[in-house]
Design a protein around this motif. Structure first.
Motif, mmCIF file in Angstrom:
data_model
loop_
_atom_site.group_PDB
_atom_site.id
_atom_site.type_symbol
_atom_site.label_atom_id
_atom_site.label_comp_id
_atom_site.label_asym_id
_atom_site.label_seq_id
_atom_site.Cartn_x
_atom_site.Cartn_y
_atom_site.Cartn_z
ATOM 1 N N PRO A 51 0.788 -1.235 0.000
ATOM 2 C CA PRO A 51 0.000 0.000 0.000
ATOM 3 C C PRO A 51 0.817 1.280 0.000
ATOM 4 C CG PRO A 51 -0.011 -1.015 2.174
ATOM 5 C CD PRO A 51 0.634 -2.004 1.253
ATOM 6 N N GLU A 52 2.063 1.207 0.418
ATOM 7 C CA GLU A 52 2.888 2.411 0.495
ATOM 8 C C GLU A 52 3.808 2.567 -0.713
ATOM 9 O OE1 GLU A 52 4.865 2.401 4.335
ATOM 10 O OE2 GLU A 52 3.173 1.274 5.166
ATOM 11 N N GLY A 53 3.692 1.658 -1.684
ATOM 12 C CA GLY A 53 4.540 1.710 -2.859
ATOM 13 C C GLY A 53 4.103 2.778 -3.847
ATOM 14 N N ASP A 54 4.997 3.105 -4.779
ATOM 15 C CA ASP A 54 4.728 4.095 -5.815
ATOM 16 C C ASP A 54 3.696 3.517 -6.784
ATOM 17 O OD1 ASP A 54 5.011 5.391 -8.452
ATOM 18 O OD2 ASP A 54 6.678 6.473 -7.537
ATOM 19 N N GLU A 55 2.508 4.105 -6.816
ATOM 20 C CA GLU A 55 1.422 3.538 -7.606
ATOM 21 C C GLU A 55 1.731 3.544 -9.098
ATOM 22 O OE1 GLU A 55 -3.446 3.908 -8.137
ATOM 23 O OE2 GLU A 55 -2.391 5.113 -6.615
ATOM 24 N N GLN A 56 2.413 4.577 -9.599
ATOM 25 C CA GLN A 56 2.724 4.622 -11.023
ATOM 26 C C GLN A 56 3.700 3.526 -11.432
ATOM 27 O OE1 GLN A 56 3.966 8.810 -11.428
ATOM 28 N NE2 GLN A 56 2.093 9.167 -12.590
ATOM 29 N N LEU A 57 4.714 3.276 -10.611
ATOM 30 C CA LEU A 57 5.651 2.198 -10.911
ATOM 31 C C LEU A 57 4.965 0.840 -10.792
ATOM 32 C CD1 LEU A 57 8.924 3.382 -9.118
ATOM 33 C CD2 LEU A 57 8.377 3.506 -11.551
ATOM 34 N N LEU A 60 2.991 0.322 -13.901
ATOM 35 C CA LEU A 60 3.875 0.010 -15.020
ATOM 36 C C LEU A 60 4.246 -1.470 -15.020
ATOM 37 C CD1 LEU A 60 5.798 1.125 -17.335
ATOM 38 C CD2 LEU A 60 7.564 1.151 -15.552
ATOM 39 N N ILE A 61 4.672 -1.969 -13.877
ATOM 40 C CA ILE A 61 5.103 -3.360 -13.786
ATOM 41 C C ILE A 61 3.926 -4.302 -13.993
ATOM 42 C CG2 ILE A 61 6.049 -5.094 -12.204
ATOM 43 C CD1 ILE A 61 7.707 -2.681 -11.010
ATOM 44 N N TRP A 62 2.809 -3.987 -13.381
ATOM 45 C CA TRP A 62 1.634 -4.853 -13.496
ATOM 46 C C TRP A 62 1.139 -4.920 -14.943
ATOM 47 C CZ3 TRP A 62 -3.658 -4.679 -14.575
ATOM 48 C CH2 TRP A 62 -4.402 -5.767 -14.113
ATOM 49 N N GLU A 63 1.157 -3.788 -15.643
ATOM 50 C CA GLU A 63 0.645 -3.751 -17.013
ATOM 51 C C GLU A 63 1.629 -4.292 -18.040
ATOM 52 O OE1 GLU A 63 -0.575 0.272 -17.715
ATOM 53 O OE2 GLU A 63 -2.516 -0.005 -16.713
ATOM 54 N N ARG A 64 2.941 -4.131 -17.789
ATOM 55 C CA ARG A 64 3.932 -4.477 -18.815
ATOM 56 C C ARG A 64 4.583 -5.843 -18.634
ATOM 57 N NH1 ARG A 64 8.125 -0.162 -21.124
ATOM 58 N NH2 ARG A 64 8.623 -2.134 -22.176
ATOM 59 N N LEU A 65 4.353 -6.509 -17.511
ATOM 60 C CA LEU A 65 5.089 -7.746 -17.277
ATOM 61 C C LEU A 65 4.787 -8.809 -18.329
ATOM 62 C CD1 LEU A 65 7.054 -9.437 -15.655
ATOM 63 C CD2 LEU A 65 5.135 -10.200 -14.250
ATOM 64 N N ASP A 66 3.541 -8.997 -18.680
ATOM 65 C CA ASP A 66 3.206 -10.059 -19.616
ATOM 66 C C ASP A 66 3.908 -9.847 -20.965
ATOM 67 O OD1 ASP A 66 1.638 -10.791 -17.502
ATOM 68 O OD2 ASP A 66 -0.271 -10.599 -18.539
ATOM 69 N N GLY A 290 15.944 -2.566 -11.740
ATOM 70 C CA GLY A 290 16.053 -3.599 -10.721
ATOM 71 C C GLY A 290 15.787 -2.997 -9.357
ATOM 72 N N VAL A 291 16.396 -3.544 -8.328
ATOM 73 C CA VAL A 291 16.137 -3.039 -6.980
ATOM 74 C C VAL A 291 17.050 -1.883 -6.596
ATOM 75 C CG1 VAL A 291 15.047 -5.148 -6.160
ATOM 76 C CG2 VAL A 291 17.523 -4.886 -5.938
ATOM 77 N N ASP A 292 17.871 -1.381 -7.518
ATOM 78 C CA ASP A 292 18.464 -0.061 -7.279
ATOM 79 C C ASP A 292 17.358 0.989 -7.287
ATOM 80 O OD1 ASP A 292 21.046 -0.844 -6.921
ATOM 81 O OD2 ASP A 292 21.834 0.024 -8.761
ATOM 82 N N ALA A 293 16.319 0.746 -8.088
ATOM 83 C CA ALA A 293 15.124 1.598 -8.059
ATOM 84 C C ALA A 293 14.268 1.152 -6.887
ATOM 85 C CB ALA A 293 14.347 1.455 -9.362
ATOM 86 N N GLY A 294 13.883 2.088 -6.044
ATOM 87 C CA GLY A 294 13.148 1.725 -4.838
ATOM 88 C C GLY A 294 11.691 2.128 -4.892
ATOM 89 N N GLY A 295 10.980 1.718 -3.856
ATOM 90 C CA GLY A 295 9.634 2.212 -3.655
ATOM 91 C C GLY A 295 8.531 1.454 -4.345
ATOM 92 N N VAL A 296 8.835 0.354 -5.026
ATOM 93 C CA VAL A 296 7.772 -0.396 -5.701
ATOM 94 C C VAL A 296 6.958 -1.203 -4.691
ATOM 95 C CG1 VAL A 296 7.272 -2.240 -7.354
ATOM 96 C CG2 VAL A 296 9.001 -0.514 -7.896
ATOM 97 N N ALA A 297 7.620 -1.930 -3.826
ATOM 98 C CA ALA A 297 6.925 -2.850 -2.922
ATOM 99 C C ALA A 297 6.894 -2.348 -1.485
ATOM 100 C CB ALA A 297 7.588 -4.218 -2.982
ATOM 101 N N THR A 298 7.031 -1.057 -1.280
ATOM 102 C CA THR A 298 7.089 -0.514 0.074
ATOM 103 C C THR A 298 5.857 -0.930 0.872
ATOM 104 O OG1 THR A 298 8.158 1.414 -0.906
ATOM 105 C CG2 THR A 298 7.534 1.563 1.413
ATOM 106 N N GLY A 299 6.105 -1.450 2.071
ATOM 107 C CA GLY A 299 5.015 -1.890 2.933
ATOM 108 C C GLY A 299 4.568 -3.301 2.680
#
Length: 322
Positions: A51-57, A60-66, A290-299
């Motif tokens: 719930p505390e993660g960056d919603e835009q990121l 992006l991941i949810w829509e583009r992974l497939d 990768g995980v150098d970018a933060g804030g995707v899964a916060t919380g």
């Protein structure tokens, strides 16, 4: 993974990136993992889980992974599982070493044991695996990752004006057998003590801290137990016997079978703040994936490899377009 993905995509787009690998081999944390690239099946579940993660990121991941998985398979990647076998998620599982070889070949020459020059760039893409080594050492935890991910990318970005995200104290990890258990890199997956939902949890000095609810992925237990704790179950299982064979402390008590365990850091959740093109906010000419970018899964918890794949592609396409 993110750096190899980005380099492979850049070569498709006509660029000739230089790939610098700090470690002794390519593949980063991917080659040590079970190599499942997944997303939550439902968007609302992703938001609820993190719930505390960056919603835009996250979007992006949810829509583009497939589509990103289809790109990966267009290179010749062959999945071991066509889905995750988890009703809450969807994705693919690959053989980590085979996927590493495939991506390394597509990325071009990988210069091993080569640190990032302080005057590098631009453009520079940071994909150094976060800072699990640093975090584990500071908090007295085990390290379940390669030993060279120490936060070089984070430091590089911050000194150039980048900002850190929330969640810098959070990590994805596993509960592992505590020392004197012998844990090699190839043991990171099979020795994970993934039965915490059926266990009672005690501190090192035997105060019970069993939570009222444990998530399906059990990352919350890794966050909870700290450097040392005990799992107690009524009956042994295959993972406990594997831990015993590795030298872990497994004893009988009145409460049941007790296993001495410890939290181990796989990757960090906080990191550098990026936009949906993987550009580091505040640092011109610098990207992070990768995980150098933060804030995707916060919380909460989400797939670090899915993040690596999608942001690696996003970074490559942004760099090529510039």
């Amino acid at each position: 993974m993110a750096g190899l993905v980005a380099a492979a995509r850049l070569r498709e787009l006509g660029r000739e990136p230089r790939v610098l690998e700090k470690g002794t081999r390519a593949g980063g944390a991917m080659v040590l993992s079970s190599c499942v690239l997944w997303r939550h099946l439902e968007w609302e579940s992703f938001r609820a889980e993190c719930p505390e993660g960056d919603e835009q990121l996250q979007r992006l991941i949810w829509e583009r992974l497939d589509d990103s998985l289809r790109w990966l398979e267009s290179l010749g990647a062959e999945s071991v599982w066509r889905d995750t076998e988890n009703p809450l998620t969807t994705g693919r599982r690959y053989d980590p070493r085979a996927l590493t070889r495939l991506l390394a070949a597509a990325a071009g020459d990988v210069e091993l044991e080569t640190p990032l020059p302080v005057d590098a760039g631009p453009p520079v893409l940071l994909a150094r695996g976060g800072f699990p080594g640093r975090l584990a050492r500071e908090r007295g935890l085990l390290l379940r990752a390669n030993p060279w991910s120490e936060g070089d990318g984070l430091d590089f970005a911050v000194t150039r004006g980048g900002a850190a995200t929330p969640g810098m104290d959070e990590f994805y990890g596993r509960v592992m057998p505590a020392p004197p258990a012998r844990i090699r890199e190839e043991d990171f997956v099979p020795l994970a003590q993934l039965y915490g939902r059926e266990a009672r949890v005690f501190t090192e000095d035997w105060h019970e801290i069993t939570p009222s609810r444990v998530t399906w992925h059990e990352n919350d237990l890794a966050q909870l137990i700290g450097p040392r704790a005990w799992y107690v179950v009524e009956e042994t299982n295959e993972r406990i016997e594997s831990a015993r064979a590795a030298g872990a402390t497994v004893v009988g008590r009145e409460e049941g079978i007790a296993v001495h365990v410890a939290a181990a850091v796989t990757h960090t959740i906080g990191g550098v703040q990026v936009d949906t093109q993987a550009r580091v906010v505040g640092a011109d000419g610098v990207w992070a994936a990768g995980v150098d970018a933060g804030g995707v899964a916060t919380g909460g918890y989400a797939s670090g490899l899915a993040q690596a794949l999608v942001l690696g592609l996003a970074a490559a396409e942004s760099i090529a377009a510039g």
